[in-house]
Write a protein that holds these residues in place. Structure first.
Motif, short mmCIF file in Angstrom:
data_model
loop_
_atom_site.label_atom_id
_atom_site.label_comp_id
_atom_site.label_asym_id
_atom_site.label_seq_id
_atom_site.Cartn_x
_atom_site.Cartn_y
_atom_site.Cartn_z
N LEU B 221 0.82 -1.21 0.00
CA LEU B 221 0.00 0.00 0.00
C LEU B 221 0.85 1.26 0.00
O LEU B 221 0.45 2.32 0.47
CB LEU B 221 -0.95 -0.02 1.20
CG LEU B 221 -1.79 -1.30 1.34
CD1 LEU B 221 -2.77 -1.18 2.49
CD2 LEU B 221 -2.55 -1.59 0.04
N ASN B 255 -3.34 3.25 -1.45
CA ASN B 255 -2.75 4.13 -0.43
C ASN B 255 -3.80 4.42 0.64
O ASN B 255 -4.85 4.99 0.35
CB ASN B 255 -2.29 5.42 -1.12
CG ASN B 255 -1.66 6.41 -0.16
OD1 ASN B 255 -2.26 6.78 0.84
ND2 ASN B 255 -0.44 6.82 -0.46
N GLU B 256 -3.50 4.02 1.85
CA GLU B 256 -4.50 4.15 2.92
C GLU B 256 -4.85 5.60 3.24
O GLU B 256 -5.97 5.86 3.68
CB GLU B 256 -4.00 3.40 4.17
CG GLU B 256 -4.03 1.90 3.92
CD GLU B 256 -3.69 1.06 5.14
OE1 GLU B 256 -2.76 1.44 5.88
OE2 GLU B 256 -4.35 0.02 5.34
N TRP B 259 -7.47 6.49 0.84
CA TRP B 259 -8.72 5.79 1.16
C TRP B 259 -9.44 6.40 2.36
O TRP B 259 -10.65 6.22 2.52
CB TRP B 259 -8.44 4.30 1.43
CG TRP B 259 -7.93 3.58 0.22
CD1 TRP B 259 -8.04 3.97 -1.08
CD2 TRP B 259 -7.23 2.33 0.20
NE1 TRP B 259 -7.44 3.05 -1.92
CE2 TRP B 259 -6.93 2.04 -1.15
CE3 TRP B 259 -6.80 1.43 1.18
CZ2 TRP B 259 -6.25 0.88 -1.54
CZ3 TRP B 259 -6.13 0.29 0.80
CH2 TRP B 259 -5.86 0.01 -0.55
#
Lengths: 278, 278
Positions: B221, B255-256, B259
């Motif tokens: 990620l 990519n957190e 998100w």
């Protein structure tokens, strides 16, 4: 198919057992029949360069390499001058320590830059300045290609092919390469490039670590003990042997689990793994 | 030197904004003038494959690719049969969704194996079985080389050169490649290989994500929004354009941080970054 590797070819890089002081590293190596070590500048400077040299000499230990010079990619004049000064100091330290090989980690992209090609040219410029200085002192500069996951922040030289493209602009007595299984194991071009490096007399160091997953945050400390991962060490040794390299083979592992264990036990395990897997 | 990229070439992969339901993704794309999306099987299956196809058709959105088939490297017969069945199902889903491109993540080393070459041959075997099935249904299999840091656990195809070596054993209408900046940006061979892929009519998808550091644990990620990292997107687009690719350009970022934000805002930002950086 490959003859068993004699323990006399093993060198243990001190970062593999960074929990050991230099005297404990020396004593532990002697106890396990290990005859050579690889060194890092910062712990050596802390202990004293001359003092380290004396300790290892008295212990009968050879020094296979000093890590590390490099970080040549920042084009800003003051940064560049500092890097060259620092590399000359590293060469001097290598001489004192009695090793003929300074390992170079070339540096990542300069801040804000996306120019990999330009960054590689800065490395060539620095090698042109440092090569003669090193040569006069009997030290060879060894470009270490680092795994492509380090290309942005640590080393824009990502493959053995790129390292050789740089090294071959200079005499082999000045500039060669490091073959490190951790960085090269995935590359189907590595066998041909190892042969190329051997033909040119440019294999200045051969280092081992295994590839294990999952990678930790920051990925730097994700290396595995020999045999724990995906690397076919016997195949690599056969390639490097066939390329004419007959020198020491250095185990260099950065792994927090190994560092948390008894250092003497890790040295013993490393020697065993070396016999079994290499 | 390169003409500005029209927004009509942008496709947003749904994983870039995985916080959005499919209806919200469709509505958000329409609002921002984005005309195409890339899809992943699992959220599409949850919403319903037919239902997704209808939603996107009614929203006027094209589907540039379906992710992902693959995982061909386990030689165990039952695992292999399951993988082939699953890939035939993925091809059928691609047909229903109206996309001609199934992205393949080929698979890592089988458990306990250190044989990269053998694993790559298992991929070729699977492609030989699936290529005609896909071709009959108007779907192209697109081998995606993944960054070498995924070689052990996700994909033994690490470079565009390796992907083309595999693809070129089959007709271009059956098997091509994905050019993804995240996986290829570090490789000095990428420009020549993009040209080779173009000559063969094998660029089946062009995907973008930026390279940012430090990498998170597990590294999956760690992709960055366009412009936040080290990738020179204009240079990549110039190469892919020069290779004759005139299709959509898909932004696929895991990519957190993206998100965790408002999905509509991320869509808007992605369109802006696309205009500025590509």
């Amino acid at each position: 198919m490959t003859a068993p590797v004699p323990l006399s070819r093993l060198s243990v890089n001190q970062e593999t057992v960074r929990q050991l002081s230099l005297p404990d590293l020396a004593a532990g190596c002697v106890k396990e029949g290990i005859t050579a070590v690889g060194l890092w500048r910062s712990p050596v400077q802390e202990y004293g360069v001359e003092r380290t040299a004396r300790l290892l000499r008295e212990s009968g230990l050879a020094v296979t390499s000093l890590c590390r010079g490099g970080f040549f990619t920042d084009p800003e004049p003051a940064a560049r001058a500092r890097a060259l000064d620092d590399n000359r100091a590293a060469i001097d330290e290598a001489v004192t320590l009695g090793t003929d090989t300074l390992v170079l980690v070339s540096g990542g992209l300069p801040p804000g830059s996306r120019d990999l090609v330009g960054a590689r040219e800065h490395i060539a410029d620095a090698l042109a300045e440092l090569g003669p200085y090193a040569r006069e002192r009997g030290v060879r500069l060894a470009i270490e290609p680092l795994h492509p996951m380090f290309a942005a922040d640590r080393c824009v030289v990502s493959t053995l092919s790129q390292a050789l493209d740089l090294a071959e602009r200079f005499p082999a007595e000045q500039v060669g390469v490091v073959v490190d299984t951790y960085h090269l194991w995935w590359d189907d071009q590595a066998p041909a490039q190892i042969a190329r490096a051997g033909r040119g007399g440019r294999i200045h160091a051969f280092q081992l670590a295994d590839w294990i997953t999952p990678l930790p945050a920051g990925v730097l400390l994700g290396r595995g003990q020999l045999g724990d991962g995906s690397v076919d060490f016997k195949a690599f040794r056969a390639l490097v042997d066939a390329a004419g390299y007959a020198g020491r083979i250095e185990v260099e592992i950065f792994n927090e689990e190994l560092w948390a264990r008894d250092g003497g036990e890790v040295l013993r395990e490393t020697a065993e793994r070396f016999r079994t897997h290499v």
